[in-house]
Design a protein around this motif. Structure first.
Motif, PDB file in Angstrom:
ATOM      1  N   ALA A 112       0.841  -1.195   0.000  1.00 21.07           N
ATOM      2  CA  ALA A 112       0.000   0.000   0.000  1.00 21.07           C
ATOM      3  C   ALA A 112       0.878   1.247   0.000  1.00 21.07           C
ATOM      4  O   ALA A 112       0.562   2.232  -0.668  1.00 21.07           O
ATOM      5  CB  ALA A 112      -0.923  -0.003   1.208  1.00 21.07           C
ATOM      6  N   ASN A 113       1.981   1.173   0.721  1.00 18.71           N
ATOM      7  CA  ASN A 113       2.896   2.311   0.781  1.00 18.71           C
ATOM      8  C   ASN A 113       3.508   2.589  -0.593  1.00 18.71           C
ATOM      9  O   ASN A 113       3.581   3.739  -1.022  1.00 18.71           O
ATOM     10  CB  ASN A 113       4.007   2.041   1.803  1.00 18.71           C
ATOM     11  CG  ASN A 113       4.850   3.260   2.043  1.00 18.71           C
ATOM     12  OD1 ASN A 113       4.353   4.382   1.996  1.00 18.71           O
ATOM     13  ND2 ASN A 113       6.127   3.052   2.280  1.00 18.71           N
ATOM     14  N   GLN A 114       3.926   1.530  -1.287  1.00 20.71           N
ATOM     15  CA  GLN A 114       4.502   1.706  -2.622  1.00 20.71           C
ATOM     16  C   GLN A 114       3.469   2.273  -3.583  1.00 20.71           C
ATOM     17  O   GLN A 114       3.782   3.142  -4.396  1.00 20.71           O
ATOM     18  CB  GLN A 114       5.030   0.372  -3.142  1.00 20.71           C
ATOM     19  CG  GLN A 114       6.290  -0.092  -2.428  1.00 20.71           C
ATOM     20  CD  GLN A 114       6.676  -1.500  -2.822  1.00 20.71           C
ATOM     21  OE1 GLN A 114       5.815  -2.316  -3.172  1.00 20.71           O
ATOM     22  NE2 GLN A 114       7.966  -1.799  -2.756  1.00 20.71           N
ATOM     23  N   LYS A 115       2.237   1.785  -3.485  1.00 16.05           N
ATOM     24  CA  LYS A 115       1.171   2.307  -4.346  1.00 16.05           C
ATOM     25  C   LYS A 115       0.933   3.783  -4.049  1.00 16.05           C
ATOM     26  O   LYS A 115       0.759   4.588  -4.969  1.00 16.05           O
ATOM     27  CB  LYS A 115      -0.124   1.522  -4.129  1.00 16.05           C
ATOM     28  CG  LYS A 115      -0.089   0.149  -4.726  1.00 16.05           C
ATOM     29  CD  LYS A 115      -1.386  -0.587  -4.436  1.00 16.05           C
ATOM     30  CE  LYS A 115      -1.332  -2.019  -4.917  1.00 16.05           C
ATOM     31  NZ  LYS A 115      -2.525  -2.771  -4.548  1.00 16.05           N
ATOM     32  N   ALA A 116       0.932   4.130  -2.773  1.00 16.52           N
ATOM     33  CA  ALA A 116       0.726   5.529  -2.383  1.00 16.52           C
ATOM     34  C   ALA A 116       1.862   6.401  -2.897  1.00 16.52           C
ATOM     35  O   ALA A 116       1.626   7.514  -3.387  1.00 16.52           O
ATOM     36  CB  ALA A 116       0.627   5.638  -0.861  1.00 16.52           C
ATOM     37  N   ILE A 117       3.082   5.901  -2.811  1.00 14.10           N
ATOM     38  CA  ILE A 117       4.229   6.668  -3.312  1.00 14.10           C
ATOM     39  C   ILE A 117       4.110   6.873  -4.811  1.00 14.10           C
ATOM     40  O   ILE A 117       4.342   7.973  -5.317  1.00 14.10           O
ATOM     41  CB  ILE A 117       5.555   5.947  -2.950  1.00 14.10           C
ATOM     42  CG1 ILE A 117       5.798   6.037  -1.452  1.00 14.10           C
ATOM     43  CG2 ILE A 117       6.727   6.539  -3.717  1.00 14.10           C
ATOM     44  CD1 ILE A 117       6.941   5.194  -0.953  1.00 14.10           C
ATOM     45  N   GLU A 118       3.737   5.815  -5.543  1.00 15.18           N
ATOM     46  CA  GLU A 118       3.562   5.942  -6.991  1.00 15.18           C
ATOM     47  C   GLU A 118       2.475   6.966  -7.324  1.00 15.18           C
ATOM     48  O   GLU A 118       2.633   7.795  -8.206  1.00 15.18           O
ATOM     49  CB  GLU A 118       3.197   4.585  -7.601  1.00 15.18           C
ATOM     50  CG  GLU A 118       4.391   3.775  -7.974  1.00 15.18           C
ATOM     51  CD  GLU A 118       4.000   2.554  -8.782  1.00 15.18           C
ATOM     52  OE1 GLU A 118       2.812   2.414  -9.180  1.00 15.18           O
ATOM     53  OE2 GLU A 118       4.896   1.742  -9.037  1.00 15.18           O
ATOM     54  N   GLU A 119       1.368   6.871  -6.606  1.00 11.75           N
ATOM     55  CA  GLU A 119       0.261   7.810  -6.825  1.00 11.75           C
ATOM     56  C   GLU A 119       0.729   9.239  -6.556  1.00 11.75           C
ATOM     57  O   GLU A 119       0.409  10.166  -7.316  1.00 11.75           O
ATOM     58  CB  GLU A 119      -0.909   7.444  -5.899  1.00 11.75           C
ATOM     59  CG  GLU A 119      -2.198   8.155  -6.231  1.00 11.75           C
ATOM     60  CD  GLU A 119      -2.788   7.731  -7.550  1.00 11.75           C
ATOM     61  OE1 GLU A 119      -3.482   8.568  -8.158  1.00 11.75           O
ATOM     62  OE2 GLU A 119      -2.558   6.603  -8.010  1.00 11.75           O
ATOM     63  N   TYR A 120       1.480   9.412  -5.468  1.00 14.09           N
ATOM     64  CA  TYR A 120       2.010  10.735  -5.124  1.00 14.09           C
ATOM     65  C   TYR A 120       2.920  11.256  -6.234  1.00 14.09           C
ATOM     66  O   TYR A 120       2.840  12.422  -6.605  1.00 14.09           O
ATOM     67  CB  TYR A 120       2.774  10.652  -3.800  1.00 14.09           C
ATOM     68  CG  TYR A 120       3.520  11.915  -3.464  1.00 14.09           C
ATOM     69  CD1 TYR A 120       2.853  13.055  -3.061  1.00 14.09           C
ATOM     70  CD2 TYR A 120       4.906  11.968  -3.567  1.00 14.09           C
ATOM     71  CE1 TYR A 120       3.527  14.220  -2.762  1.00 14.09           C
ATOM     72  CE2 TYR A 120       5.594  13.125  -3.276  1.00 14.09           C
ATOM     73  CZ  TYR A 120       4.910  14.244  -2.868  1.00 14.09           C
ATOM     74  OH  TYR A 120       5.583  15.396  -2.587  1.00 14.09           O
ATOM     75  N   GLU A 121       3.765  10.373  -6.777  1.00 18.10           N
ATOM     76  CA  GLU A 121       4.679  10.786  -7.854  1.00 18.10           C
ATOM     77  C   GLU A 121       3.887  11.207  -9.093  1.00 18.10           C
ATOM     78  O   GLU A 121       4.227  12.186  -9.754  1.00 18.10           O
ATOM     79  CB  GLU A 121       5.639   9.648  -8.209  1.00 18.10           C
ATOM     80  CG  GLU A 121       6.644   9.325  -7.134  1.00 18.10           C
ATOM     81  CD  GLU A 121       7.604  10.454  -6.833  1.00 18.10           C
ATOM     82  OE1 GLU A 121       7.917  11.251  -7.733  1.00 18.10           O
ATOM     83  OE2 GLU A 121       8.032  10.569  -5.665  1.00 18.10           O
ATOM     84  N   LYS A 122       2.823  10.464  -9.406  1.00 22.78           N
ATOM     85  CA  LYS A 122       1.985  10.817 -10.559  1.00 22.78           C
ATOM     86  C   LYS A 122       1.361  12.188 -10.352  1.00 22.78           C
ATOM     87  O   LYS A 122       1.361  13.033 -11.255  1.00 22.78           O
ATOM     88  CB  LYS A 122       0.872   9.775 -10.755  1.00 22.78           C
ATOM     89  CG  LYS A 122       1.330   8.499 -11.394  1.00 22.78           C
ATOM     90  CD  LYS A 122       0.148   7.562 -11.553  1.00 22.78           C
ATOM     91  CE  LYS A 122       0.582   6.190 -12.003  1.00 22.78           C
ATOM     92  NZ  LYS A 122      -0.549   5.253 -12.093  1.00 22.78           N
ATOM     93  N   ILE A 123       0.798  12.391  -9.158  1.00 20.10           N
ATOM     94  CA  ILE A 123       0.152  13.673  -8.858  1.00 20.10           C
ATOM     95  C   ILE A 123       1.168  14.799  -8.916  1.00 20.10           C
ATOM     96  O   ILE A 123       0.901  15.877  -9.468  1.00 20.10           O
ATOM     97  CB  ILE A 123      -0.541  13.616  -7.475  1.00 20.10           C
ATOM     98  CG1 ILE A 123      -1.743  12.665  -7.538  1.00 20.10           C
ATOM     99  CG2 ILE A 123      -0.976  14.999  -7.024  1.00 20.10           C
ATOM    100  CD1 ILE A 123      -2.341  12.336  -6.187  1.00 20.10           C
TER     101      ILE A 123
END
Length: 169
Positions: free
Chosen positions: A96-107
């Motif tokens: 979940a943390n990796q997904k959140a980091i990826e999402e943050y990078e996209k944003i």
């Protein structure tokens, strides 16, 4: 101390030992009994996979001592780091943390792109305003010129109007 890091280390060691026990058990001959029923067009894939599994089974007893040492090193380093230890050859699902980091990078990338576009539009608008202002001041200078006696210079005004008409046509 019996802190959370120590307990986490013990838990990881238990899980690893459990995996080693599972690996030591000799699997039944399930793989060989289905060889004949493989579809013809996929048979080569199944056979290749079966060979890989056999190779892994042969390697497992030799690697058990080495992998136990690797575990101890990994556990020691993992106790204080927040990055998950990736096992060799296996790709785990993203946490979940990796997904959140990826999402943050996209944003973050999207925001940077929008900011860049806004900056570009702002520069274009400022350039257009500067050109407009420059034209206006030139026109004002031409139209406001006076003769020596203080009368408006009609010749310059007529030339200006003529140029304007020629540019529009």
């Amino acid at each position: 101390g019996q802190g959370f890091a120590f307990r986490r280390k013990q838990k990881i060691e238990r899980q690893y030992r459990r995996l080693l026990k599972k690996g030591r058990k000799v699997p039944s001959q399930q793989d060989d009994q289905f060889t004949d029923t493989y579809p013809e067009h996929l048979k080569h894939l199944y056979l290749a996979e079966e060979e890989m599994l056999k190779k892994k089974r042969r390697r497992a007893p030799d690697d058990s001592v080495l992998s136990e040492e690797k575990l101890n090193k990994a556990v020691d380093t993992c106790a204080f780091s927040y990055r998950p230890v990736m096992t060799e050859g296996k790709f785990k699902k993203k946490t979940a943390n990796q997904k959140a980091i990826e999402e943050y990078e996209k944003i973050k990338a999207e925001r940077a792109r929008k900011k860049e576009e806004a900056e570009k539009r702002k520069q274009q608008r400022e350039e257009a305003q500067r050109l407009y202002k420059q034209k206006k001041t030139e026109a004002y200078k031409i139209l406001c010129k006076k003769t020596k006696r203080g009368q408006p210079n009609l010749n310059l005004q007529m030339e200006f109007l003529l140029q304007k008409i020629q540019q529009n046509a």
